[in-house]
Design an enzyme around this catalytic site. Structure first.
Site: not given
Ligand code: DGL
Length: 274
Positions: A10, A41-42, A74-75, A151, A188-189
């Site tokens: 994302s 996405y979360g 992951n999401t 971010e 992953t963030h």
């Molecule tokens: N990096 C994403 C993950 O691993 C999600 C971050 C987001 O967009 O909320 O879940």
């Protein structure tokens, strides 16, 4: 030209997966795709993610013709991996919350799963916990604050240590949290904040993530698949000179310009918009 790997997230979180891929396969060209128009996405629903991600990856695959897709999120993986695989006719590597390595590392048998709200509520997390951490107490916490801090960090804004400590408290202040010794970074963030998370921890904690496992999986698959557009044998990736790579965003924004130095440090100098 050799077909690239497409690494998708994302936002910038997938860079924490790109780094170990690059370390293992320095010569492989990469298209790093960030869905900044859909970020974050979360905080979205399962239905929103399940309809958005396969369609978007379909467009990206059509445009860049990768040999392999990594969903470095992951999401997106825990919700949309199956529909993405059904829609694409090429190997797709997903990101699995690192519950197995966390359980392997834990001595206290109390582990944390730090992800997005959408990830930590997935039945997939229940299944991984039952399969790999049945004798552990698994404490979950969903954080959108850490996503935003990661971010901002890559745009040059230093994360507020107090904010990081508050998010860690979301795990550690739950029942049995005082015994927790290992945290699966299931977004992953979050490895992008590894130093800040360690510094904000009230006691030493072990943080684990899936980045290196994904890189090994990608290397294995590449050694078993012929390049799509190249006559170079797949085994030659490690010897190849660094190839030009690019980042692609789904919407122009001033934030993208602010990310240029960080993207450069990951070998991503060209920027496209979908
Ligand atoms: N990096 C994403 C993950 O691993 C999600 C971050 C987001 O967009 O909320 O879940």
């Amino acid at each position: 030209m050799t077909a690239p790997l497409l690494v998708f997230d994302s936002g910038v979180g997938g860079l924490s997966v790109l780094a170990p891929i690059r370390a293992l396969l320095p010569g492989v060209p990469v298209v790093y795709a960030a869905d900044n128009a859909g970020f974050p996405y979360g905080t979205k629903t399962e239905a929103e993610i399940a309809s958005r991600v396969p369609a978007l990856l379909g467009r990206l695959v059509e445009r860049y013709r990768p040999r392999l897709v990594v969903i470095a999120c992951n999401t997106a993986s825990t919700i949309a991996l199956a529909p993405v695989r059904a829609a694409l006719d090429l190997p797709v590597v997903g990101t699995v919350p690192a519950i197995k390595p966390a359980a392997e590392a834990s001595r206290s048998r109390v582990i944390g799963v730090l992800g997005t709200a959408a990830t930590v509520r997935q039945p997939y997390v229940d299944r991984l916990s039952a399969e790999f951490a049945a004798d552990c107490r698994v404490i979950r916490y969903g954080s959108s604050v850490l996503v935003d801090l990661a971010e901002a960090k890559l745009r040059g804004i230093a994360p507020d240590p107090a904010a990081i400590a508050r998010e860690l408290a979301g795990l550690l202040d739950q029942p049995d949290g005082d015994k927790l010794d290992t945290v699966a970074l299931a977004c992953t963030h979050f490895p992008l904040l590894a130093e800040e998370l360690a510094a904000a921890s009230p006691r030493p904690l072990t943080f684990v993530d899936g980045g290196r496992g994904i890189a090994r999986r990608v290397a294995y698959l590449l050694s078993n698949t012929a390049p799509v557009l190249s006559s170079t044998p797949a085994q030659d990736h490690r010897a190849a000179p660094p190839a030009s790579s690019r980042a692609v965003f789904t919407r122009p924004s001033p934030d993208v310009d602010a990310l240029r130095p960080a993207l450069h440090s990951y070998g991503l100098d060209e920027i496209d918009f979908l």
